[in-house]
Write an enzyme that holds these catalytic residues in place. Sequence first.
Site, short mmCIF file in Angstrom:
data_model
loop_
_atom_site.label_atom_id
_atom_site.label_comp_id
_atom_site.label_asym_id
_atom_site.label_seq_id
_atom_site.Cartn_x
_atom_site.Cartn_y
_atom_site.Cartn_z
CD GLU A 85 -2.84 1.06 2.41
OE1 GLU A 85 -3.58 0.06 2.43
OE2 GLU A 85 -2.90 1.96 3.27
CB THR A 102 -4.47 5.64 1.02
OG1 THR A 102 -3.50 6.68 0.98
CG2 THR A 102 -3.86 4.39 1.62
CD GLN A 120 -6.25 -0.18 10.74
OE1 GLN A 120 -5.23 -0.20 10.06
NE2 GLN A 120 -7.12 0.82 10.73
#
Length: 292
Positions: free
Chosen positions: A21, A52, A183
Amino acid sequence: MIDQQPITQLLARSQPLLSVEFYPPKTAEAVDGLVRAANRISESKPDFISVTYGAGGSTRDLSATVSRRMKDEVGLQVMPHFTCVGSTREELGEIVDEFYNEGYRNIMALRGDPPQGHDTFQVTEGGFAYASDLVAFIKERHPDMCIGIAGYPEKHPEAPSLNSDLDALKIKADAGGSFITTQLFFENDAYFRFVDHVRARGIHLPIIPGIMPVLSLKQIKRITQLCQSQLPKTLESALSQVEEDPDAVRRIGIDWAQRQIAELIERGAEGVHIYALNKAKSAIELINAARG
Ligand SMILES: Cc1cc2nc3c(=O)[nH]c(=O)nc-3n(C[C@H](O)[C@H](O)[C@H](O)COP(=O)(O)OP(=O)(O)OC[C@H]3O[C@@H](n4cnc5c(N)ncnc54)[C@H](O)[C@@H]3O)c2cc1C
């Protein structure tokens, strides 16, 4: 440029899915540096990368630019993230259509965090209150889009209980989620317990564990405070003892993440999503270790 493949297809292969990410930098000038980092990471062949999505206008544009350059210049499978923050349905529709028309076939659908200065999420008039609404909206517009959704092994900070959070996850999965990315967490037991709870709810989507290597004690304390993931006392104490030595901190952080990843894969996780904090070196070390 390569054809964008749904992640569900990538998950159907036998080896664990490895993804990285990125977050968009604050300025357009810094995007070149991130593209260089992605070029280095691409040599380790991650299965996909995700980018993101920020709430403000310029951040949003930079998210789109980063995704586009990683897809078209670096030649990666890219999953842009997308949130409900600050947009009406019409605006969300335009943005998701744009992603689709640019060739993306994966999207991470999120509610988004409360804007700075607010304790609670602010629903935009004419927008959505929950990620599940966004998932259903995308699914209706583009049924062939593969949609990632977020899961919280240690409970979402705003959820009154783990049970209510799992109820919400079930709604989000039923709305059209294709897979769950978790998460970050530091104790694998939290992930395996979560998988058991999710399965007991009748949710059978793949659950990709999210792993963040600690690169700085100060930074990880801030991040874990925000997302309310537990920083284990043993890890915190080891990091505190070498706090003034960045290389030693980094070594401990990478070792911990490598051990987490090895165990997760060995015990059957479908893959690992690396929260790489835009750092190529640690992402490469973790991908290479995961491949053994
Ligand atoms: C893998 C991952 C990627 C992320 N990427 C980004 C990003 O790119 N940009 C960004 O801004 N943030 C990102 N986030 C953070 C995320 O936006 C926040 O955690 C946010 O607070 C919740 O988003 P969600 O999609 O999980 O929301 P939701 O699934 O909508 O859940 C939010 C809260 O509402 C509750 N809830 C949900 N549905 C219902 C319902 N029907 N009834 C009652 N309660 C309900 C849930 O229990 C939870 O407490 C990411 C998080 C993860 C785990």
